[in-house]
Design a protein around this motif. Structure first.
Motif, PDB file in Angstrom:
ATOM      1  N   GLN A  39      48.788-131.273   4.358  1.00  0.00           N
ATOM      2  CA  GLN A  39      48.523-132.470   3.671  1.00  0.00           C
ATOM      3  C   GLN A  39      49.834-132.825   3.328  1.00  0.00           C
ATOM      4  N   ALA A  40      49.852-134.078   3.769  1.00  0.00           N
ATOM      5  CA  ALA A  40      51.171-134.980   3.454  1.00  0.00           C
ATOM      6  C   ALA A  40      50.643-135.691   2.320  1.00  0.00           C
ATOM      7  N   PRO A  41      51.754-136.403   1.338  1.00  0.00           N
ATOM      8  CA  PRO A  41      51.472-137.197   0.472  1.00  0.00           C
ATOM      9  C   PRO A  41      50.666-138.458   0.820  1.00  0.00           C
ATOM     10  N   GLU A  42      49.611-138.728   0.037  1.00  0.00           N
ATOM     11  CA  GLU A  42      48.764-139.621   0.280  1.00  0.00           C
ATOM     12  C   GLU A  42      47.811-139.628   1.470  1.00  0.00           C
ATOM     13  N   ASN A  43      47.729-138.357   2.268  1.00  0.00           N
ATOM     14  CA  ASN A  43      47.161-138.247   3.396  1.00  0.00           C
ATOM     15  C   ASN A  43      46.012-137.034   3.023  1.00  0.00           C
ATOM     16  N   GLN A  44      45.028-137.136   3.808  1.00  0.00           N
ATOM     17  CA  GLN A  44      43.956-136.084   3.540  1.00  0.00           C
ATOM     18  C   GLN A  44      44.336-134.848   4.180  1.00  0.00           C
ATOM     19  N   ARG A  45      43.735-133.767   3.960  1.00  0.00           N
ATOM     20  CA  ARG A  45      44.254-132.427   4.426  1.00  0.00           C
ATOM     21  C   ARG A  45      43.427-132.350   5.932  1.00  0.00           C
ATOM     22  N   GLU A  46      44.518-132.012   6.634  1.00  0.00           N
ATOM     23  CA  GLU A  46      44.074-131.801   8.039  1.00  0.00           C
ATOM     24  C   GLU A  46      44.067-130.632   8.817  1.00  0.00           C
ATOM     25  N   LEU A  47      43.524-130.245   9.712  1.00  0.00           N
ATOM     26  CA  LEU A  47      43.534-128.864  10.356  1.00  0.00           C
ATOM     27  C   LEU A  47      44.818-128.906  11.263  1.00  0.00           C
ATOM     28  N   VAL A  48      45.552-127.875  11.220  1.00  0.00           N
ATOM     29  CA  VAL A  48      46.452-127.545  12.076  1.00  0.00           C
ATOM     30  C   VAL A  48      46.189-126.567  13.214  1.00  0.00           C
ATOM     31  N   ALA A  49      45.840-125.464  12.883  1.00  0.00           N
ATOM     32  CA  ALA A  49      45.304-124.461  13.799  1.00  0.00           C
ATOM     33  C   ALA A  49      44.466-123.400  13.325  1.00  0.00           C
ATOM     34  N   TRP A  50      43.658-122.740  13.720  1.00  0.00           N
ATOM     35  CA  TRP A  50      42.991-121.640  13.377  1.00  0.00           C
ATOM     36  C   TRP A  50      42.758-120.518  14.573  1.00  0.00           C
ATOM     37  N   ILE A  51      42.641-119.181  14.069  1.00  0.00           N
ATOM     38  CA  ILE A  51      42.069-118.325  14.934  1.00  0.00           C
ATOM     39  C   ILE A  51      40.949-117.379  14.498  1.00  0.00           C
ATOM     40  N   THR A  52      40.095-116.943  15.454  1.00  0.00           N
ATOM     41  CA  THR A  52      39.078-116.380  15.108  1.00  0.00           C
ATOM     42  C   THR A  52      39.165-114.762  15.286  1.00  0.00           C
ATOM     43  N   SER A  53      38.549-114.080  14.625  1.00  0.00           N
ATOM     44  CA  SER A  53      38.469-112.689  14.474  1.00  0.00           C
ATOM     45  C   SER A  53      38.377-112.029  16.088  1.00  0.00           C
ATOM     46  N   GLY A  54      37.820-112.998  16.698  1.00  0.00           N
ATOM     47  CA  GLY A  54      37.899-112.270  18.249  1.00  0.00           C
ATOM     48  C   GLY A  54      39.189-112.915  18.960  1.00  0.00           C
ATOM     49  N   GLY A  55      40.271-113.621  18.154  1.00  0.00           N
ATOM     50  CA  GLY A  55      41.461-113.926  18.860  1.00  0.00           C
ATOM     51  C   GLY A  55      41.282-115.373  19.558  1.00  0.00           C
ATOM     52  N   TYR A  56      40.181-116.148  19.381  1.00  0.00           N
ATOM     53  CA  TYR A  56      40.385-117.433  20.169  1.00  0.00           C
ATOM     54  C   TYR A  56      41.038-118.338  18.902  1.00  0.00           C
ATOM     55  N   SER A  57      41.947-119.191  19.643  1.00  0.00           N
ATOM     56  CA  SER A  57      42.412-120.077  18.711  1.00  0.00           C
ATOM     57  C   SER A  57      42.220-121.719  19.171  1.00  0.00           C
ATOM     58  N   ASN A  58      42.552-122.535  18.028  1.00  0.00           N
ATOM     59  CA  ASN A  58      42.365-123.668  18.319  1.00  0.00           C
ATOM     60  C   ASN A  58      43.392-124.364  17.518  1.00  0.00           C
ATOM     61  N   TYR A  59      43.914-125.795  18.112  1.00  0.00           N
ATOM     62  CA  TYR A  59      44.953-126.576  17.633  1.00  0.00           C
ATOM     63  C   TYR A  59      44.481-127.954  17.520  1.00  0.00           C
ATOM     64  N   ALA A  60      45.326-128.503  16.498  1.00  0.00           N
ATOM     65  CA  ALA A  60      45.232-129.839  16.349  1.00  0.00           C
ATOM     66  C   ALA A  60      46.283-130.714  17.563  1.00  0.00           C
ATOM     67  N   ASP A  61      45.569-131.837  18.084  1.00  0.00           N
ATOM     68  CA  ASP A  61      46.483-132.233  19.279  1.00  0.00           C
ATOM     69  C   ASP A  61      47.812-132.375  18.922  1.00  0.00           C
ATOM     70  N   SER A  62      48.053-132.946  17.664  1.00  0.00           N
ATOM     71  CA  SER A  62      49.574-133.177  17.349  1.00  0.00           C
ATOM     72  C   SER A  62      50.578-132.011  17.234  1.00  0.00           C
ATOM     73  N   VAL A  63      49.890-130.682  17.413  1.00  0.00           N
ATOM     74  CA  VAL A  63      51.006-129.631  17.382  1.00  0.00           C
ATOM     75  C   VAL A  63      50.865-128.932  18.593  1.00  0.00           C
ATOM     76  N   LYS A  64      49.775-129.353  19.308  1.00  0.00           N
ATOM     77  CA  LYS A  64      49.764-128.556  20.811  1.00  0.00           C
ATOM     78  C   LYS A  64      51.113-128.472  21.523  1.00  0.00           C
ATOM     79  N   GLY A  65      51.364-127.073  22.244  1.00  0.00           N
ATOM     80  CA  GLY A  65      52.469-126.927  22.684  1.00  0.00           C
ATOM     81  C   GLY A  65      53.674-126.519  21.805  1.00  0.00           C
ATOM     82  N   ARG A  66      53.487-126.759  20.351  1.00  0.00           N
ATOM     83  CA  ARG A  66      54.677-126.636  19.744  1.00  0.00           C
ATOM     84  C   ARG A  66      54.563-125.672  18.658  1.00  0.00           C
ATOM     85  N   PHE A  67      53.426-125.460  18.198  1.00  0.00           N
ATOM     86  CA  PHE A  67      52.996-124.562  17.210  1.00  0.00           C
ATOM     87  C   PHE A  67      52.116-123.447  17.981  1.00  0.00           C
ATOM     88  N   THR A  68      52.198-122.199  17.521  1.00  0.00           N
ATOM     89  CA  THR A  68      51.489-120.945  17.694  1.00  0.00           C
ATOM     90  C   THR A  68      50.851-120.390  16.465  1.00  0.00           C
TER      91      THR A  68
END
Length: 116
Positions: A39-68
């Motif tokens: 959450q940046a100032p004056e912005n809503q909280r947004e998803l960056v990434a999550w990972i499931t108990s089974g190891g499946y991961s999901n990323y926001a488009d803005s961080v794909k390829g940069r964050f792991t």
């Protein structure tokens, strides 16, 4: 009450890297998923990434390829490796734990500041 302990935020120049850590009090394999939001100032909280108990991961488009996102079940810890950071990545980053029952727990947040 589940307490999540975050660490790893700080100040970095654009193009640099940081690694965030989130430690859970119990076995993270028993939870549906864990992840990071920001959450940046004056912005809503947004998803960056999550990972499931089974190891499946999901990323926001803005961080794909940069964050792991990764997890260490032995340490009950989830990590977010952030590379090629940009000034627009500046925000407070919050760890999230989502249970199978649909309950969400949040950390207190760690500040990431990327200077241009």
């Amino acid at each position: 009450q589940v307490q999540l302990v975050e660490s790893g935020g700080g100040l970095v120049q654009a193009g640099g890297s940081l690694r965030l850590s989130c430690a859970a009090p119990g076995s993270i394999s028993t939870f549906n998923r864990m992840g990071w939001y920001r959450q940046a100032p004056e912005n809503q909280r947004e998803l960056v990434a999550w990972i499931t108990s089974g190891g499946y991961s999901n990323y926001a488009d803005s961080v794909k390829g940069r964050f792991t996102i990764s997890r260490d079940n032995g340490k009950n810890t989830v990590y977010l490796q952030m590379n090629s950071l940009k000034p627009e990545d500046t925000a407070s980053y919050y760890c999230n734990l989502h249970t199978w029952a649909g309950t969400d727990y949040w950390g207190k947040g760690t500040l990431v500041t990327v200077s241009s």
